[in-house]
Design a protein around this motif. Structure first.
Motif, PDB file in Angstrom:
ATOM      1  N   ASP A 185       6.122  16.295   5.215  1.00 42.56           N
ATOM      2  CA  ASP A 185       5.902  16.613   3.798  1.00 42.56           C
ATOM      3  C   ASP A 185       7.123  16.287   2.931  1.00 42.56           C
ATOM      4  O   ASP A 185       7.316  16.854   1.863  1.00 42.56           O
ATOM      5  CB  ASP A 185       5.549  18.101   3.605  1.00 42.56           C
ATOM      6  N   GLY A 186       7.950  15.360   3.402  1.00 42.28           N
ATOM      7  CA  GLY A 186       9.117  14.967   2.641  1.00 42.28           C
ATOM      8  C   GLY A 186      10.259  15.959   2.696  1.00 42.28           C
ATOM      9  O   GLY A 186      11.286  15.775   2.040  1.00 42.28           O
ATOM     10  N   THR A 187      10.117  17.030   3.487  1.00 48.24           N
ATOM     11  CA  THR A 187      11.150  18.075   3.540  1.00 48.24           C
ATOM     12  C   THR A 187      11.965  18.010   4.816  1.00 48.24           C
ATOM     13  O   THR A 187      12.830  18.839   5.037  1.00 48.24           O
ATOM     14  CB  THR A 187      10.502  19.462   3.421  1.00 48.24           C
TER      15      THR A 187
ATOM     16  N   ILE B 168       0.849  -1.187   0.000  1.00 44.37           N
ATOM     17  CA  ILE B 168       0.000   0.000   0.000  1.00 44.37           C
ATOM     18  C   ILE B 168       0.885   1.237   0.000  1.00 44.37           C
ATOM     19  O   ILE B 168       1.782   1.380   0.834  1.00 44.37           O
ATOM     20  CB  ILE B 168      -0.926   0.021   1.231  1.00 44.37           C
ATOM     21  N   CYS B 169       0.622   2.151  -0.935  1.00 38.57           N
ATOM     22  CA  CYS B 169       1.434   3.356  -1.071  1.00 38.57           C
ATOM     23  C   CYS B 169       0.523   4.586  -1.099  1.00 38.57           C
ATOM     24  O   CYS B 169      -0.696   4.483  -0.927  1.00 38.57           O
ATOM     25  CB  CYS B 169       2.270   3.288  -2.353  1.00 38.57           C
ATOM     26  N   GLY B 170       1.140   5.750  -1.327  1.00 32.92           N
ATOM     27  CA  GLY B 170       0.400   6.983  -1.514  1.00 32.92           C
ATOM     28  C   GLY B 170       0.853   7.638  -2.798  1.00 32.92           C
ATOM     29  O   GLY B 170       1.728   7.113  -3.505  1.00 32.92           O
ATOM     30  N   ALA B 171       0.287   8.793  -3.106  1.00 34.49           N
ATOM     31  CA  ALA B 171       0.647   9.474  -4.351  1.00 34.49           C
ATOM     32  C   ALA B 171       2.137   9.774  -4.416  1.00 34.49           C
ATOM     33  O   ALA B 171       2.765   9.665  -5.468  1.00 34.49           O
ATOM     34  CB  ALA B 171      -0.164  10.768  -4.485  1.00 34.49           C
ATOM     35  N   ASP B 172       2.744  10.138  -3.265  1.00 31.03           N
ATOM     36  CA  ASP B 172       4.146  10.522  -3.271  1.00 31.03           C
ATOM     37  C   ASP B 172       5.099   9.338  -3.240  1.00 31.03           C
ATOM     38  O   ASP B 172       6.307   9.508  -3.444  1.00 31.03           O
ATOM     39  CB  ASP B 172       4.445  11.456  -2.099  1.00 31.03           C
ATOM     40  N   THR B 173       4.595   8.138  -2.978  1.00 35.26           N
ATOM     41  CA  THR B 173       5.460   6.949  -2.960  1.00 35.26           C
ATOM     42  C   THR B 173       5.092   5.945  -4.049  1.00 35.26           C
ATOM     43  O   THR B 173       5.667   4.866  -4.121  1.00 35.26           O
ATOM     44  CB  THR B 173       5.386   6.247  -1.593  1.00 35.26           C
ATOM     45  N   GLU B 174       4.153   6.318  -4.883  1.00 32.85           N
ATOM     46  CA  GLU B 174       3.651   5.413  -5.916  1.00 32.85           C
ATOM     47  C   GLU B 174       4.741   4.979  -6.891  1.00 32.85           C
ATOM     48  O   GLU B 174       4.877   3.793  -7.217  1.00 32.85           O
ATOM     49  CB  GLU B 174       2.516   6.102  -6.672  1.00 32.85           C
TER      50      GLU B 174
END
Length: 496
Positions: A225-227, A103-109
């Motif tokens: 947020d990946g930052t 299972i992933c998200g938009a940013d890890t797809e």
């Protein structure tokens, strides 16, 4: 027994369960329970069955909370994966974990599709042909799983500071015992709100989610947020939502203190993942920040020992006494117990200790003895039972036949007022076998020669770093542990 969220929802359905500081959305336990039921139904429609290993490639987000509880509801083993891994590292973890789906998200797809051969579903909308939107999967009714304390429910990778990370299998009993022991040390109040800025792919980020459901309190999420960790955003969330506690690594706490005053609602700062400097603890004392330095690991479902603020301030450097239910033994190289005050390896037993390493019976057997789980950490226990962690067995440096404790050298380096943090490792040396190397984060101008002069007043000649490098920040794993292999590589390239 049923999953912890189901029990909690029956007891206090209207209590606040989850707050997402980013979207400002809140869920009661009844609302979260209904959302978890829907997620679980979609997972069954995806083909997930009890006992399956379900991969999770998500950052700190409400979807990760729902997925954790949905896996428990279905009787699955959740396998949280580090979203910042290189593709080859991620592929290796997925292959070894025997996943049924990811299972992933938009940013890890993109990462999920690139490395996985199992079905991939996203918690967000997707247009990728190889990815299914989980919300679009037909919901299938299911019978909630019943759990025994010995059933595995989580699989997490070790920090992997040296060598290939192992996969730690944790049971529901481990998680409950850890939550109970932590509650005895930190305390629990009905209005508690635990801020969790740590990633959900390590125990420090997962523990507040599980514990809050057991306690009936709220967990507040603040995503990076990946930052990276944003101290201003975290501080805003602490104040806005009257948070009473937070889990941090030392770097995060230092940045949070720099960002301004902390709220009066604070009861505890659970500080782990790396040694806390004397300066950081003294800053907390001056500002009456209720810091609880802790020592723990994935294999013990989080905390082994934790110091209360009064202990931390009076005995800077200690991580306090072992938690209730945890038996800790200090042994020498021959496996014999040593007296209090003598240095040795920490060996732990008790209900929080993991079931074993997945599909690795040799590593599991090597990690245990009659005394319990061998942590590989070195230190001593004083007359009052307080623990002092001084290093690791596999980090000991032997230079010219002399043994060097890396943490003792790092402590001497951190005593310089211009040093923020330091990591010490052994480097190959043709003459001495190994030489002492130090990677240093400095707060102001400082050169290697000045630092060596400083060390001569505190260390033996063979302990003084022969190679010193300076960086803006130390390379760390997701849990905040220094990546020692990366430190060595930097020193080989840039060391003086």
């Amino acid at each position: 027994m049923n999953d912890v969220l189901a029990h909690r929802t029956r007891a206090t359905p209207d209590a606040t369960a989850l707050i997402d500081a980013g979207s400002r959305q809140e869920w009661s336990y009844a609302e979260l329970d209904a959302a978890v039921d829907r997620t679980a139904g979609h997972l069954v429609g995806l083909g997930i069955e009890p006992g399956d290993h379900l991969g999770c490639l998500l950052d700190t987000h409400p979807a990760a909370v729902r997925l954790l509880h949905a896996a428990l509801r279905l009787g699955c083993v959740l396998v949280p994966l580090n979203t910042r891994l290189a593709p080859n590292e991620l592929e290796d973890r997925i292959e070894r974990a025997d996943l049924a789906a990811l299972i992933c998200g938009a940013d890890t797809e993109a990462s999920a599709v690139g490395v996985s051969e199992v079905p991939v579903a996203s918690v967000d909308a997707t247009e990728h042909a190889a990815v299914t939107a989980l919300a679009d999967v037909e919901t299938v009714e299911f019978e909630p799983a019943t759990w025994s304390r010995d059933d595995p429910c989580l699989m997490l990778a070790t920090s992997g500071t040296t060598g290939r990370p192992k996969l730690v299998v944790l049971t529901i009993g481990n998680l409950i015992a850890s939550a109970v022991a932590s509650a005895f040390r930190l305390g629990v109040l009905p209005g508690d709100r635990w801020l969790s800025p740590l990633s959900v792919y390590h125990m420090g980020g997962l523990a507040p989610i599980v514990r809050s459901a057991l306690y009936g309190t709220a967990v507040v999420l603040v995503d990076d947020d990946g930052t990276g960790f944003d101290a201003a955003r975290a501080r805003h969330a602490l104040v806005e939502y009257d948070c009473t506690g937070v889990s941090l690594v030392p770097t995060m706490l230092r940045r949070l203190l720099d960002a301004g005053d902390l709220p009066d609602s604070f009861r505890f700062v659970l500080l782990g993942g790396a040694p806390a400097s004397t300066d950081l603890i003294e800053r907390c004392a001056r500002r009456t920040v209720p810091v609880h330095p802790t020592y723990g690991m994935t294999e013990t479902a989080s905390q082994v020992a934790t110091a209360r603020p009064e202990t931390a301030f009076a005995h800077s450097g200690t991580v306090g006494q072992a938690l209730v239910g945890t038996d800790l033994t200090v042994i020498d190289a021959a496996g014999e117990r040593v007296d209090r005050g003598e240095t040795g390896e920490f060996v732990v037993s008790g209900p929080t200790v993991f079931a074993g390493y997945y599909d690795d019976p040799d590593a599991t057997a090597a990690a245990f003895s009659e005394h319990g789980f061998h942590t590989g950490d070195v230190g001593h226990r004083d007359a009052e039972g307080r623990l002092w962690v001084t290093g690791r067995l596999d980090e000991r440096i032997v230079t010219g036949g002399e043994n060097v404790d890396p943490e003792a050298v790092a402590s001497a380096l951190r005593a310089h007022p211009a040093v923020d943090s330091a990591a010490v490792v052994g480097l190959d040396d043709p003459e001495w076998g190994e030489r002492v190397g130090a990677l240093v984060v400095r707060e102001k101008d400082l050169d290697a020669a000045t630092l060596r002069t400083h060390c001569r007043e505190r260390l033996a000649g063979f302990e003084i770093p022969r190679t010193i490098g300076f960086v803006d920040s130390l390379p760390r794993t997701a849990s905040g542990t220094v990546e020692r292999d990366a430190v060595r590589e930097i020193l080989r390239e840039r060391g003086d």
